[in-house]
Design a protein around this motif. Structure first.
Motif, PDB file in Angstrom:
ATOM      1  N   UNK A 358       0.855  -1.181   0.000  1.00  0.00           N
ATOM      2  CA  UNK A 358       0.000   0.000   0.000  1.00  0.00           C
ATOM      3  C   UNK A 358       0.890   1.230   0.000  1.00  0.00           C
ATOM      4  N   UNK A 359       0.508   2.240  -0.765  1.00  0.00           N
ATOM      5  CA  UNK A 359       1.371   3.418  -0.869  1.00  0.00           C
ATOM      6  C   UNK A 359       0.533   4.680  -1.017  1.00  0.00           C
ATOM      7  N   UNK A 360       1.122   5.790  -0.568  1.00  0.00           N
ATOM      8  CA  UNK A 360       0.479   7.101  -0.587  1.00  0.00           C
ATOM      9  C   UNK A 360       1.286   8.035  -1.472  1.00  0.00           C
ATOM     10  N   UNK A 361       0.569   8.826  -2.279  1.00  0.00           N
ATOM     11  CA  UNK A 361       1.211   9.804  -3.162  1.00  0.00           C
ATOM     12  C   UNK A 361       0.535  11.155  -2.932  1.00  0.00           C
ATOM     13  N   UNK A 362       1.320  12.139  -2.518  1.00  0.00           N
ATOM     14  CA  UNK A 362       0.820  13.500  -2.339  1.00  0.00           C
ATOM     15  C   UNK A 362       1.384  14.331  -3.479  1.00  0.00           C
ATOM     16  N   UNK A 363       0.507  14.897  -4.292  1.00  0.00           N
ATOM     17  CA  UNK A 363       0.938  15.579  -5.503  1.00  0.00           C
ATOM     18  C   UNK A 363       1.319  17.027  -5.226  1.00  0.00           C
ATOM     19  N   UNK A 364       2.100  17.593  -6.164  1.00  0.00           N
ATOM     20  CA  UNK A 364       2.505  18.991  -6.061  1.00  0.00           C
ATOM     21  C   UNK A 364       3.866  19.195  -5.461  1.00  0.00           C
ATOM     22  N   UNK A 365       4.746  18.202  -5.599  1.00  0.00           N
ATOM     23  CA  UNK A 365       6.070  18.281  -4.975  1.00  0.00           C
ATOM     24  C   UNK A 365       7.143  18.710  -5.972  1.00  0.00           C
ATOM     25  N   UNK A 366       7.063  19.953  -6.454  1.00  0.00           N
ATOM     26  CA  UNK A 366       8.126  20.560  -7.267  1.00  0.00           C
ATOM     27  C   UNK A 366       8.547  19.694  -8.448  1.00  0.00           C
ATOM     28  N   UNK A 367       7.577  19.213  -9.188  1.00  0.00           N
ATOM     29  CA  UNK A 367       7.895  18.476 -10.401  1.00  0.00           C
ATOM     30  C   UNK A 367       8.238  17.022 -10.206  1.00  0.00           C
ATOM     31  N   UNK A 368       8.284  16.552  -8.952  1.00  0.00           N
ATOM     32  CA  UNK A 368       8.620  15.147  -8.717  1.00  0.00           C
ATOM     33  C   UNK A 368       7.503  14.215  -9.157  1.00  0.00           C
ATOM     34  N   UNK A 369       6.321  14.761  -9.394  1.00  0.00           N
ATOM     35  CA  UNK A 369       5.192  13.928  -9.796  1.00  0.00           C
ATOM     36  C   UNK A 369       4.818  14.172 -11.262  1.00  0.00           C
ATOM     37  N   UNK A 370       5.819  14.381 -12.091  1.00  0.00           N
ATOM     38  CA  UNK A 370       5.547  14.588 -13.511  1.00  0.00           C
ATOM     39  C   UNK A 370       4.757  13.432 -14.101  1.00  0.00           C
ATOM     40  N   UNK A 371       5.017  12.223 -13.617  1.00  0.00           N
ATOM     41  CA  UNK A 371       4.297  11.047 -14.098  1.00  0.00           C
ATOM     42  C   UNK A 371       2.789  11.168 -13.870  1.00  0.00           C
ATOM     43  N   UNK A 372       2.400  11.897 -12.808  1.00  0.00           N
ATOM     44  CA  UNK A 372       0.981  12.037 -12.477  1.00  0.00           C
ATOM     45  C   UNK A 372       0.306  13.123 -13.297  1.00  0.00           C
ATOM     46  N   UNK A 373       1.074  13.808 -14.143  1.00  0.00           N
ATOM     47  CA  UNK A 373       0.491  14.822 -15.025  1.00  0.00           C
ATOM     48  C   UNK A 373       0.198  14.272 -16.406  1.00  0.00           C
ATOM     49  N   UNK A 374       0.423  12.969 -16.595  1.00  0.00           N
ATOM     50  CA  UNK A 374       0.138  12.316 -17.859  1.00  0.00           C
ATOM     51  C   UNK A 374      -1.289  11.776 -17.861  1.00  0.00           C
ATOM     52  N   UNK A 394      -5.955  12.535 -15.709  1.00  0.00           N
ATOM     53  CA  UNK A 394      -4.689  13.156 -15.317  1.00  0.00           C
ATOM     54  C   UNK A 394      -4.680  13.151 -13.788  1.00  0.00           C
ATOM     55  N   UNK A 395      -3.952  12.219 -13.165  1.00  0.00           N
ATOM     56  CA  UNK A 395      -4.112  12.013 -11.721  1.00  0.00           C
ATOM     57  C   UNK A 395      -3.899  13.254 -10.869  1.00  0.00           C
ATOM     58  N   UNK A 396      -2.837  14.026 -11.119  1.00  0.00           N
ATOM     59  CA  UNK A 396      -2.537  15.153 -10.237  1.00  0.00           C
ATOM     60  C   UNK A 396      -3.480  16.329 -10.450  1.00  0.00           C
ATOM     61  N   UNK A 397      -4.255  16.333 -11.548  1.00  0.00           N
ATOM     62  CA  UNK A 397      -5.280  17.352 -11.741  1.00  0.00           C
ATOM     63  C   UNK A 397      -6.615  16.894 -11.170  1.00  0.00           C
ATOM     64  N   UNK A 398      -6.849  15.595 -11.213  1.00  0.00           N
ATOM     65  CA  UNK A 398      -8.096  15.064 -10.676  1.00  0.00           C
ATOM     66  C   UNK A 398      -8.072  15.003  -9.154  1.00  0.00           C
ATOM     67  N   UNK A 399      -6.908  14.694  -8.582  1.00  0.00           N
ATOM     68  CA  UNK A 399      -6.762  14.518  -7.133  1.00  0.00           C
ATOM     69  C   UNK A 399      -5.598  15.360  -6.611  1.00  0.00           C
ATOM     70  N   UNK A 400      -5.626  15.614  -5.306  1.00  0.00           N
ATOM     71  CA  UNK A 400      -4.476  16.216  -4.620  1.00  0.00           C
ATOM     72  C   UNK A 400      -3.571  15.150  -4.022  1.00  0.00           C
ATOM     73  N   UNK A 401      -4.096  13.962  -3.854  1.00  0.00           N
ATOM     74  CA  UNK A 401      -3.313  12.842  -3.325  1.00  0.00           C
ATOM     75  C   UNK A 401      -3.991  11.554  -3.775  1.00  0.00           C
ATOM     76  N   UNK A 402      -3.240  10.445  -3.691  1.00  0.00           N
ATOM     77  CA  UNK A 402      -3.786   9.162  -4.135  1.00  0.00           C
ATOM     78  C   UNK A 402      -3.292   8.064  -3.214  1.00  0.00           C
ATOM     79  N   UNK A 403      -4.223   7.179  -2.841  1.00  0.00           N
ATOM     80  CA  UNK A 403      -3.907   6.010  -2.023  1.00  0.00           C
ATOM     81  C   UNK A 403      -4.042   4.780  -2.907  1.00  0.00           C
ATOM     82  N   UNK A 404      -2.954   4.020  -3.018  1.00  0.00           N
ATOM     83  CA  UNK A 404      -2.973   2.795  -3.826  1.00  0.00           C
ATOM     84  C   UNK A 404      -2.841   1.595  -2.901  1.00  0.00           C
ATOM     85  N   UNK A 405      -3.851   0.733  -2.948  1.00  0.00           N
ATOM     86  CA  UNK A 405      -3.833  -0.522  -2.184  1.00  0.00           C
ATOM     87  C   UNK A 405      -3.625  -1.640  -3.197  1.00  0.00           C
ATOM     88  N   UNK A 406      -2.442  -2.208  -3.231  1.00  0.00           N
ATOM     89  CA  UNK A 406      -2.055  -3.055  -4.356  1.00  0.00           C
ATOM     90  C   UNK A 406      -2.953  -4.279  -4.499  1.00  0.00           C
TER      91      UNK A 406
END
Length: 432
Positions: A358-374, A394-406
């Protein structure tokens, strides 16, 4: 694998924050900060991990950030009974499980399940030990036409009998359709007579019957007015539904947004809300192909209506597992497999980067989430589970954060349900 895909997996792996305990939610709690509205999604309506992580985060927001209430994709009358229970209202049952067992409209398992019962029990205890107004539990949805109408009739008979005639007139107008809202929608489409005028009179009667209570969410006039708004929203929804297209969707999500705003006003200018609903409702529609179809949703409307209040949206997803759903609308609920996500989808990339975790992604970290802008395919499973359905997102535009439960497991419904099917199913977004 292409170089671009490999770069995405590497970037995702670097951005992933392990999610094993409530303390691992710290980065998300910091991101929420002083936001007034937090919308928590789910990729399915039947996955235990989504319910549990939403509950864990909500506990922290209520306890640490003074949030006022939880608003869910559920019916107002049924959820109000839960609210009375967890708020300790006089005469309300003491056991939230008993109240949740009373949920009868299909699909019952959305809220009548062990995971929600556990959270509601915690919320009742939290309210009992606190010294402020109780934290609420409310329904946002539009489906409870007849139960809400009965609630208005009962309220006016008790508090404003001189205005009860308007409610009875509306009741008689809907009565020939045998509590089948689709029959009403079909009839309203084929003949000019419908119940719109009666609904307007109903709203006027309720708004004129003033009553005041100091406990947020328990004011009988507020409850009755919301029931009247449900009747009005449902009347519009079922008229539009039979015509097809996106207008019924927009009526429903606008109603949920209006209800959220009424709750915020009822709880006061300092109030804060946590919302639980499907990703298709809480994730900003403008970051998906929904926008091209003319659809709006709760997440988009919250951002547009509250630009200065702070709105944080969290999506949830899974790579594979099991889910509770049905194979057709109104069908028997059962545990079904969730097949591995489609290659190249958001869920497949997250699985490849952090398999089995399980992992957490918080978007908006100075370009580190470029993958989430695709633009990526993002799986959605409704109450009906069949075929394959992915929403271009586009994940980072749809959400501010994402929780992935594998790898996930199905919720445990309170009502009877069938065992797991043998054949694997793909996913089809229906009845979110």
């Amino acid at each position: 694998m292409s170089g671009t895909a490999l770069d995405d997996v590497t970037a995702i792996r670097a951005a992933a924050a392990p999610l094993r305990s409530p303390q691992d939610l710290d980065p998300l709690v910091r991101r929420i900060g002083d936001a007034r509205i937090v919308l928590l999604g789910e990729a399915t309506h039947g996955t235990a991990e989504f319910y549990r992580w939403r509950a864990e985060l909500t506990r922290r927001l209520l306890a640490e950030r003074d949030f006022s209430f939880v608003a869910v994709e559920g019916d107002w009358p049924e959820c109000h009974r839960v609210h009375c229970c967890v708020a300790g209202a006089p005469g309300a049952p003491n056991d939230p499980r008993q109240v949740l067992w009373g949920f009868r409209r299909w699909p019952t398992w959305l809220w009548a399940n062990e995971e929600v019962a556990e959270f509601a029990a915690w919320l009742r205890e939290f309210n009992a030990t606190g010294d402020g107004p109780p934290c609420g539990f409310h329904g946002l949805d539009v489906y409870s036409l007849w139960e809400s109408l009965r609630g208005v009739v009962d309220y006016l008979h008790e508090h404003a009998p001189g205005r009860a005639a308007a409610a009875l007139q509306a009741f008689r107008c809907f009565e020939p359709y045998g509590e089948d809202p689709r029959e009403y929608g079909l009839s309203a489409e084929l003949v000019p007579e419908n119940c719109r005028d009666e609904v307007v009179e109903l709203l006027t009667a309720v708004r004129s019957a003033a009553h005041t209570d100091t406990v947020p969410g328990l004011d009988p006039a507020f409850v009755a007015e919301q029931n009247a708004e449900v009747v009005a929203g449902a009347e519009r929804y079922y008229r539009e539904m039979v015509r097809g297209g996106v207008r019924s969707w927009n009526v429903r999500d606008t109603h949920m947004s209006d209800t959220l705003d009424r709750l915020l006003r009822a709880y006061g200018p300092e109030s804060k809300a946590v919302v639980w609903a499907h990703n298709t409702h809480v994730g900003d529609a403008r970051a998906t192909d929904m926008a091209a179809s003319g659809m709006v949703n709760l997440g988009q409307l919250a951002r547009e209506r509250h630009p200065d209040d702070g709105v944080v949206t969290v999506g949830f997803g899974t790579y594979r597992g099991s889910v509770v759903a049905a194979d057709h609308w109104g069908g028997q609920v059962r545990r079904m497999p969730v097949a591995p996500a489609r290659p190249g989808s958001l869920e497949a990339l997250l699985h490849e980067a952090v398999p089995g975790e399980n992992s957490l992604y918080v978007f908006g970290n100075d370009g580190a989430d470029q993958w989430a802008k695709e633009l990526l395919g993002h799986r959605a499973i409704g109450v009906v589970h069949r075929g394959g359905g992915y929403v271009p997102t586009v994940p980072s535009a749809r959400y501010d954060a994402f929780v992935h439960c594998d790898e996930t497991t199905a919720i445990t419904p309170l009502h009877p349900w069938e065992p797991e099917e043998d054949a694997e199913a793909q996913t089809y977004p229906s009845g979110e």
